[in-house]
Scaffold this active site. Structure first.
Site, short mmCIF file in Angstrom:
data_model
loop_
_atom_site.label_atom_id
_atom_site.label_comp_id
_atom_site.label_asym_id
_atom_site.label_seq_id
_atom_site.Cartn_x
_atom_site.Cartn_y
_atom_site.Cartn_z
CD GLU A 1 93.70 -49.69 -32.87
OE1 GLU A 1 93.08 -48.53 -32.14
OE2 GLU A 1 93.11 -50.69 -32.66
CE LYS B 1 89.92 -46.68 -31.39
NZ LYS B 1 90.72 -47.85 -30.87
CB CYS C 1 90.28 -49.99 -33.99
SG CYS C 1 90.24 -51.48 -33.17
#
Length: 411
Positions: free
Chosen positions: A140, A215, A252
Site C-alpha cells: 500500500e 480503498k 489494507c
C-alpha cells in the site's frame, strides 16, 4: 549464572532490530529450535496441508538469487498444487509480492524520496521478472512514506494521477516481463476537483492500464487517521479479468470487513490481493488469521503484503488516545504471505527486511474447494440480504427474543 546472563545479553545485542528473537520469521525460529519431527507437526498445524502434503518450495533462477544477495532482500518461493482433473488442464499462475521499507529519511526532499524508492525497488522487480512472475503486487502506498498518521497536508504532494510517474515507472517492467502489476498509490483525481484517493492501479501485461480500485474502508483507529487525506472509495468491488486470471484488490483496512471479502468473491475473483501498511502493536496477532480465513470462506487465493521498517517523521503527533506525542507509527512488520482456499498458506517473508515472495498457484484449486465444501451452495444470501436491507433503515430493530422471566422481580 553471571556468565549465562552475559551470553544472553550479548546474543540480544546481536539480534537484528525488530526481528523475532533474532529470526526473520516465526517459521524460521521454530525450524531452527524444534527437532524435525516436532517442526513437521507444528508446521502442519500452523500452515496447513496443500492437497494432503506440506507446501513445496520451488527453485528460482540464479539471476534472482544473486540480486537477493547483492541487495539484501529476503527471497522465498513456494508452490500450491491442485488435484489433477480430467476435463481441465492445470491453470498455474506465478504471483510475486514485494514488501519494502522507505529508502531515505522522511526529512529528505519529496522528489528525492520517491526517486530513491524507485531505485530501491528496481532490483526486486527485476528479480520478480527474471523469476517468471505473471502478476506482481506492491504494498500500500509503496511510492511514499506512510505519512497519514501526521495529519499534515504537505504529504499530499506525493499524490499523482492514475497515469502518473509511478505508473509509468512500472509500465516498462510490465512490458519487459509480460507481467500484470498492481500498484497501490496516493491518487489525485484531476477530473474531479483534484480529490485524493487511496487507489490500486492495475497495469496489464502489455503496459496498458486495465483499471483502478479505490480503498473501500478507511481506518480511524490509533495513529491511522487516514480520513484526513481521503475518504471511502467509490469503485465498488471490481474484479479485473487478466490473461492470467480474475484478480481483485482488498486494500489494507478492508481485510477487517468480511463482507468486503465476500463481495470480491461474489464477483468471481480467483486471487484477491491485500496491499497493506500496518504495525505490530495494532494488528500483528490478527495478520496471520484474517486473510487466511477469507481465502477459506470465499474459495480463492489471498496474497497479503505489508511494508517493513519504522518511519520517523519531523513533527511529533498524537492520536486522541491519551498517549504522549510521538514521531512514528511503530514498526511495520512485513510478514507478507499467501493463503490458499484449502486452508494452507506459505511461511511469511521477513519481519524486518525487504522481500520478494514468489508463489505458484493452480487456480483450479478454487473450484475444487467450492465443490468440496459447498459454501456458495449452502449460503443463505436471501436471509443475509433481508437482514441487511432492514438494518440500514432508521426504524430497524434487532431480532432479539428475550426470556420473559429475565426481568421478573424476585418474590
Amino acid at each position: 549464572m553471571e556468565k549465562r546472563q552475559n551470553g544472553e545479553a550479548k546474543k540480544k545485542e546481536e539480534e537484528p532490530k525488530d526481528s523475532i528473537c533474532g529470526y526473520d520469521s516465526l517459521h524460521l525460529l521454530l525450524k531452527d529450535n524444534l527437532n524435525p519431527q516436532h517442526f513437521q507437526e507444528v508446521s502442519r498445524l500452523l500452515t496447513g496441508l496443500n492437497c494432503g502434503k506440506a507446501i513445496e518450495t520451488i527453485a528460482l533462477p540464479e539471476s534472482a538469487t544473486a540480486l537477493s544477495v547483492k541487495h539484501g532482500f529476503d527471497l522465498q518461493a513456494f508452490s500450491f498444487s491442485a488435484d489433477k482433473e480430467l476435463l481441465r488442464e492445470p491453470r498455474v499462475v506465478r504471483v510475486g509480492l514485494i514488501q519494502n521499507s522507505i529508502a531515505l529519511p522522511t526529512t529528505a526532499h519529496f522528489a528525492d524520496q520517491k526517486k530513491a524508492i524507485f531505485e530501491k525497488l528496481k532490483p526486486i522487480i527485476e528479480a520478480a521478472g527474471s523469476s517468471g512472475v505473471n502478476i506482481l503486487c506492491l504494498q500500500e502506498a509503496w511510492m511514499m512514506p506512510f505519512a497519514f498518521c501526521t495529519r499534515e497536508k504537505r504529504w499530499c504532494e506525493f499524490a499523482e494521477p492514475v497515469d502518473g510517474e509511478s505508473t509509468r515507472f512500472l509500465q516498462s517492467f510490465a512490458l519487459k516481463y509480460n507481467m500484470v502489476i498492481i500498484s497501490s498509490i496516493l491518487e489525485r483525481d484531476i477530473n474531479h476537483g483534484e480529490v485524493i484517493w487511496n487507489t490500486s492501479v492495475v497495469i496489464g501485461n502489455h503496459g496498458n492500464i486495465i483499471g483502478k480500485h479505490r480503498k473501500n474502508h478507511i481506518p480511524r483507529v490509533g495513529d491511522f487517521n487516514e480520513s484526513t487525506y481521503y475518504m471511502e472509495g467509490n469503485t465498488g468491488h471490481p474484479v479485473f479479468e487478466t490473461v492470467y486470471g480474475k484478480i481483485a484488490i482488498n486494500i489494507c483496512y478492508g481485510r477487517h470487513h468480511p463482507l468486503n471479502w465476500l463481495a470480491f468473491g461474489l464477483n468471481g475473483a480467483e486471487i484477491v490481493f491485500n496491499p497493506s501498511a500496518t504495525v505490530g502493536e495494532l494488528s500483528e496477532p490478527m495478520w496471520p488469521i484474517e486473510a487466511r480465513n477469507a481465502a477459506i470462506a470465499n474459495s480463492y487465493f489471498v496474497a497479503s503484503i505489508n511494508r517493513v521498517g519504522t518511519e520517523t517523521f519531523p513533527n511529533a503527533f498524537t492520536s486522541g488516545d491519551g498517549k504522549p506525542a510521538h514521531a512514528d507509527f511503530g514498526h511495520f512488520y512485513g510478514s507478507s504471505y499467501v493463503s490458499a482456499p484449502d486452508a494452507s498458506c506459505t511461511p511469511s517473508l521477513s519481519r524486518y527486511r525487504d522481500g520478494l515472495l514468489v508463489t505458484d498457484m493452480d487456480l483450479n484449486l478454487c473450484r475444487q474447494l467450492k465443490d468440496k465444501w459447498g459454501f456458495r451452495m449452502t449460503s443463505r444470501y436471501e436471509l443475509y440480504a433481508d437482514t441487511l436491507a432492514r438494518y440500514v433503515k432508521p426504524e430497524f430493530e434487532p431480532q432479539v427474543i428475550t426470556d420473559p422471566l429475565l426481568h421478573r422481580k424476585a418474590s
